[in-house]
Write a protein that holds these residues in place. Structure first.
Motif: not given
Length: 137
Positions: A21-44
Motif C-alpha cells: 500500500y502506498y499513497l492510497g494505492i493498493e499493490v498486489k504482486q503476483g508471479s506474472d503481474s503487478i496490479s494497482l487499485g484504490q478499493h480502500a481509498y474509494v470506500k473512504k
C-alpha cells in the motif's frame, strides 16, 4: 535483488519488504503481474460523503450542469466539502467557497466513483532480461 543492493549501496535506506500500500494505492504482486487499485481509498471517500449506499451513475457530470465560482445558492460545510474534493481533485476550483450546487456535483462524482471501486490496472512482468531495452539520454 541486484537493483536493491545497488540502491542500498548508494542511499541510506531500509528494506521494508514487499510493497502492499502506498499513497492510497493498493499493490498486489503476483508471479506474472503487478496490479494497482484504490478499493480502500474509494470506500473512504464514499464514507466521508455519506454516499456508501448511493446508486451508481456512469456519467461523471450532469449534462447541463454549469458550476460557477460566483454561485449564489446556499453555502455548504466547507470542511466536509474540502475533505472529499481533496481526494477527487476534479472540482477543486470551488474549494474556497463551496455552495450547494458544487456539493451536488461532488455527490454525483462519488456515485460515479463508486462504480469503479473494484477496478484497477495490471502490468505484466517481463519474461526475460533480454527483452529489456535501455534508452540513454
Amino acid at each position: 535483488m541486484t537493483f536493491k543492493r545497488e540502491m542500498v549501496a548508494r542511499f541510506h535506506m531500509s528494506d521494508l519488504g514487499q510493497l502492499f500500500y502506498y499513497l492510497g494505492i493498493e499493490v498486489k504482486q503476483g508471479s506474472d503481474s503487478i496490479s494497482l487499485g484504490q478499493h480502500a481509498y474509494v470506500k473512504k471517500l464514499l464514507e466521508r460523503g455519506d454516499m456508501v449506499d448511493c446508486k451508481l451513475c456512469v456519467n461523471p457530470m450532469e449534462k447541463r450542469l454549469k458550476l460557477s465560482k460566483n454561485s449564489t445558492v446556499v453555502k455548504v460545510d466547507a470542511t466536509r466539502y474540502r475533505r472529499i474534493v481533496g481526494g477527487l481533485q476534479y472540482v477543486s476550483r470551488f474549494m474556497e467557497d463551496p455552495r450547494e450546487d458544487h456539493w451536488i456535483a461532488v455527490k454525483w462524482l462519488l456515485c460515479c466513483v463508486k462504480g469503479t471501486v473494484d477496478q484497477g490496472m495490471s502490468f505484466p512482468r517481463l519474461a526475460a532480461k533480454s527483452e529489456l531495452s535501455v534508452v540513454e539520454a
